[in-house]
Write a protein that holds these residues in place. Structure first.
Motif, PDB file in Angstrom:
ATOM      1  N   LEU A 102      55.961  35.325 -66.044  1.00  0.00           N
ATOM      2  CA  LEU A 102      55.657  35.795 -64.695  1.00  0.00           C
ATOM      3  C   LEU A 102      54.934  34.754 -63.854  1.00  0.00           C
ATOM      4  CD1 LEU A 102      55.594  38.228 -62.713  1.00  0.00           C
ATOM      5  CD2 LEU A 102      53.429  38.889 -63.756  1.00  0.00           C
ATOM      6  N   GLU A 103      54.267  33.830 -64.499  1.00  0.00           N
ATOM      7  CA  GLU A 103      53.394  32.878 -63.807  1.00  0.00           C
ATOM      8  C   GLU A 103      54.128  32.074 -62.740  1.00  0.00           C
ATOM      9  OE1 GLU A 103      50.157  29.368 -64.912  1.00  0.00           O
ATOM     10  OE2 GLU A 103      51.579  30.079 -66.418  1.00  0.00           O
ATOM     11  N   GLY A 104      55.325  31.556 -63.066  1.00  0.00           N
ATOM     12  CA  GLY A 104      56.059  30.729 -62.114  1.00  0.00           C
ATOM     13  C   GLY A 104      56.399  31.467 -60.837  1.00  0.00           C
ATOM     14  N   THR A 105      56.794  32.727 -60.955  1.00  0.00           N
ATOM     15  CA  THR A 105      57.137  33.528 -59.780  1.00  0.00           C
ATOM     16  C   THR A 105      55.915  33.805 -58.927  1.00  0.00           C
ATOM     17  OG1 THR A 105      58.957  34.592 -60.953  1.00  0.00           O
ATOM     18  CG2 THR A 105      58.105  35.727 -59.007  1.00  0.00           C
ATOM     19  N   LEU A 106      54.812  34.165 -59.577  1.00  0.00           N
ATOM     20  CA  LEU A 106      53.598  34.508 -58.826  1.00  0.00           C
ATOM     21  C   LEU A 106      53.002  33.312 -58.095  1.00  0.00           C
ATOM     22  CD1 LEU A 106      51.786  36.991 -61.211  1.00  0.00           C
ATOM     23  CD2 LEU A 106      52.803  37.470 -58.988  1.00  0.00           C
ATOM     24  N   LYS A 107      53.222  32.111 -58.614  1.00  0.00           N
ATOM     25  CA  LYS A 107      52.701  30.920 -57.938  1.00  0.00           C
ATOM     26  C   LYS A 107      53.276  30.794 -56.533  1.00  0.00           C
ATOM     27  CE  LYS A 107      51.485  27.797 -61.720  1.00  0.00           C
ATOM     28  NZ  LYS A 107      51.837  26.534 -62.418  1.00  0.00           N
ATOM     29  N   THR A 108      54.500  31.291 -56.356  1.00  0.00           N
ATOM     30  CA  THR A 108      55.162  31.182 -55.056  1.00  0.00           C
ATOM     31  C   THR A 108      54.527  32.097 -54.026  1.00  0.00           C
ATOM     32  OG1 THR A 108      57.238  30.726 -56.205  1.00  0.00           O
ATOM     33  CG2 THR A 108      57.405  31.310 -53.883  1.00  0.00           C
ATOM     34  N   VAL A 109      54.105  33.277 -54.446  1.00  0.00           N
ATOM     35  CA  VAL A 109      53.625  34.277 -53.488  1.00  0.00           C
ATOM     36  C   VAL A 109      52.133  34.563 -53.563  1.00  0.00           C
ATOM     37  CG1 VAL A 109      55.841  35.441 -53.293  1.00  0.00           C
ATOM     38  CG2 VAL A 109      54.268  36.106 -55.102  1.00  0.00           C
ATOM     39  N   SER A 110      51.486  34.186 -54.680  1.00  0.00           N
ATOM     40  CA  SER A 110      50.048  34.440 -54.808  1.00  0.00           C
ATOM     41  C   SER A 110      49.395  33.350 -55.652  1.00  0.00           C
ATOM     42  CB  SER A 110      49.818  35.810 -55.444  1.00  0.00           C
ATOM     43  OG  SER A 110      48.444  36.145 -55.419  1.00  0.00           O
ATOM     44  N   PRO A 111      49.311  32.139 -55.115  1.00  0.00           N
ATOM     45  CA  PRO A 111      48.772  31.016 -55.893  1.00  0.00           C
ATOM     46  C   PRO A 111      47.320  31.215 -56.310  1.00  0.00           C
ATOM     47  CG  PRO A 111      49.047  30.416 -53.569  1.00  0.00           C
ATOM     48  CD  PRO A 111      49.733  31.725 -53.768  1.00  0.00           C
ATOM     49  N   GLY A 112      46.514  31.845 -55.434  1.00  0.00           N
ATOM     50  CA  GLY A 112      45.106  32.053 -55.758  1.00  0.00           C
ATOM     51  C   GLY A 112      44.922  32.957 -56.958  1.00  0.00           C
ATOM     52  N   ALA A 113      45.624  34.105 -56.952  1.00  0.00           N
ATOM     53  CA  ALA A 113      45.524  35.055 -58.064  1.00  0.00           C
ATOM     54  C   ALA A 113      46.061  34.433 -59.344  1.00  0.00           C
ATOM     55  CB  ALA A 113      46.291  36.331 -57.728  1.00  0.00           C
ATOM     56  N   THR A 114      47.140  33.679 -59.225  1.00  0.00           N
ATOM     57  CA  THR A 114      47.741  33.032 -60.393  1.00  0.00           C
ATOM     58  C   THR A 114      46.770  32.049 -61.027  1.00  0.00           C
ATOM     59  OG1 THR A 114      49.925  33.203 -59.352  1.00  0.00           O
ATOM     60  CG2 THR A 114      49.717  31.695 -61.201  1.00  0.00           C
ATOM     61  N   LYS A 115      46.080  31.292 -60.198  1.00  0.00           N
ATOM     62  CA  LYS A 115      45.113  30.320 -60.708  1.00  0.00           C
ATOM     63  C   LYS A 115      43.951  31.021 -61.417  1.00  0.00           C
ATOM     64  CE  LYS A 115      41.996  26.611 -59.250  1.00  0.00           C
ATOM     65  NZ  LYS A 115      41.441  25.841 -58.115  1.00  0.00           N
ATOM     66  N   THR A 116      43.440  32.098 -60.796  1.00  0.00           N
ATOM     67  CA  THR A 116      42.323  32.839 -61.387  1.00  0.00           C
ATOM     68  C   THR A 116      42.695  33.410 -62.747  1.00  0.00           C
ATOM     69  OG1 THR A 116      41.435  33.435 -59.211  1.00  0.00           O
ATOM     70  CG2 THR A 116      40.765  34.810 -61.086  1.00  0.00           C
ATOM     71  N   ILE A 117      43.867  34.036 -62.815  1.00  0.00           N
ATOM     72  CA  ILE A 117      44.315  34.630 -64.077  1.00  0.00           C
ATOM     73  C   ILE A 117      44.531  33.551 -65.131  1.00  0.00           C
ATOM     74  CG2 ILE A 117      46.248  35.828 -65.182  1.00  0.00           C
ATOM     75  CD1 ILE A 117      46.514  37.464 -62.591  1.00  0.00           C
ATOM     76  N   GLY A 118      45.132  32.440 -64.732  1.00  0.00           N
ATOM     77  CA  GLY A 118      45.371  31.350 -65.670  1.00  0.00           C
ATOM     78  C   GLY A 118      44.076  30.820 -66.267  1.00  0.00           C
ATOM     79  N   GLU A 119      43.052  30.705 -65.425  1.00  0.00           N
ATOM     80  CA  GLU A 119      41.752  30.217 -65.898  1.00  0.00           C
ATOM     81  C   GLU A 119      41.113  31.195 -66.878  1.00  0.00           C
ATOM     82  OE1 GLU A 119      39.669  29.628 -62.250  1.00  0.00           O
ATOM     83  OE2 GLU A 119      40.498  27.618 -61.906  1.00  0.00           O
ATOM     84  N   LYS A 120      41.218  32.498 -66.566  1.00  0.00           N
ATOM     85  CA  LYS A 120      40.645  33.513 -67.455  1.00  0.00           C
ATOM     86  C   LYS A 120      41.361  33.519 -68.804  1.00  0.00           C
ATOM     87  CE  LYS A 120      38.652  36.786 -64.153  1.00  0.00           C
ATOM     88  NZ  LYS A 120      37.283  36.625 -64.725  1.00  0.00           N
ATOM     89  N   ILE A 121      42.685  33.400 -68.764  1.00  0.00           N
ATOM     90  CA  ILE A 121      43.469  33.397 -70.007  1.00  0.00           C
ATOM     91  C   ILE A 121      43.071  32.203 -70.869  1.00  0.00           C
ATOM     92  CG2 ILE A 121      45.795  32.999 -70.920  1.00  0.00           C
ATOM     93  CD1 ILE A 121      46.855  34.831 -68.734  1.00  0.00           C
TER      94      ILE A 121
END
Length: 268
Positions: A102-121
């Motif tokens: 899901l990460e690649g798709t979300l980067k297109t529309v919500s880069p901020g949320a994607t970055k936050t989730i990636g850091e937490k993971i």
């Protein structure tokens, strides 16, 4: 002599003609360059539009896609609380695999949320693989991860910029308040869990995040209900005062946190 003048005139005319042709060619070249630039810009815009359309299609079933992630976070948290870190790593590995899709798709529309989730993971995965995982820290991070996943359903769905009506604006504001409200409740829950285990350092961090979230939507609450705002503002100050002491009184802080959480339920 007349022939000389005639030849000079012909030569001058030819020279002027050639200069004119050169100027026309230069202008034509410049126009062609501009046309090429415009074509490149149009192609870039088309590429962006194609990616956005693709992302919109992929996010059509976002709710169903997010469910395994939130479920994975919950299963990991349950294993952590029982001290079964082997099971926790297994569940979290499944979550990571689902996230990659899901990460690649979300980067297109919500880069901020994607970055936050990636850091937490990354933080959670690192702690789980350590020799002595920190239960309180993992609990806080996993609860925050669940909140971030749920926030995607509210904040990450892309829209088209149009002339927004008053009703749409009101709905958007209400959605923002609810999103912040949920985040603050989760952060207060993390602080409460930490206080219960007397991990005041983690409690202060979690409550600091809750306080920052309150600042984001407190003004809107004040406009809608001044009385509710006053109660919540007082509650935030009570918890902050209790946690700021050199040796916080566990029961007193817990009472303040629970009262603040209860008051949040009255926010509409």
């Amino acid at each position: 002599m007349k022939k000389i003048y005639l030849n000079l005139g012909l030569t001058l005319g030819a020279s002027l003609f050639l200069e004119s042709c050169t100027g026309v060619q230069q202008q034509a070249s410049q126009l062609q360059d501009k046309a090429n630039q415009a074509q490149n810009m149009a192609q870039q815009a088309q590429n962006v539009a194609s990616k956005t359309i693709s992302a919109l299609g992929n996010l059509g079933n976002l709710k169903e896609t997010i469910h395994p992630l939130t479920d994975g976070a919950a299963q990991t948290l349950s294993a952590v609380k029982t001290g079964n870190f082997t099971a926790a790593q297994t569940e979290f590995t499944k979550l990571q695999d689902s996230w990659k899709g899901l990460e690649g798709t979300l980067k297109t529309v919500s880069p901020g949320a994607t970055k936050t989730i990636g850091e937490k993971i990354t933080t959670i995965a690192t702690d789980l693989k350590s020799g002595s995982p920190n239960v309180a820290k993992l609990t806080t991070e996993l609860q925050g991860l669940s909140t971030a996943f749920n926030g995607l359903l509210t904040n990450s769905t892309p829209g088209v910029d149009t002339n927004t009506s008053t009703t749409e604006t009101a709905n958007s504001n209400a959605t923002t308040i609810q999103s912040n409200l949920l985040a603050m409740k989760d952060e207060l829950a993390q602080a409460t869990t930490a206080v219960e285990s007397k991990d005041f350092a983690t409690a202060k961090t979690a409550f600091g995040a809750a306080r920052q979230t309150w600042y984001k939507f407190g003004g809107s609450v004040k406009q809608n209900s001044p009385d509710t705002y006053q109660r919540l503002e007082a509650g935030v100050k009570d918890v902050d005062s209790g946690l700021s002491k050199a040796q916080p009184a566990r029961d007193t802080v817990l009472t303040s946190l629970k009262m603040l959480s209860t008051d949040l339920d009255s926010v509409k």
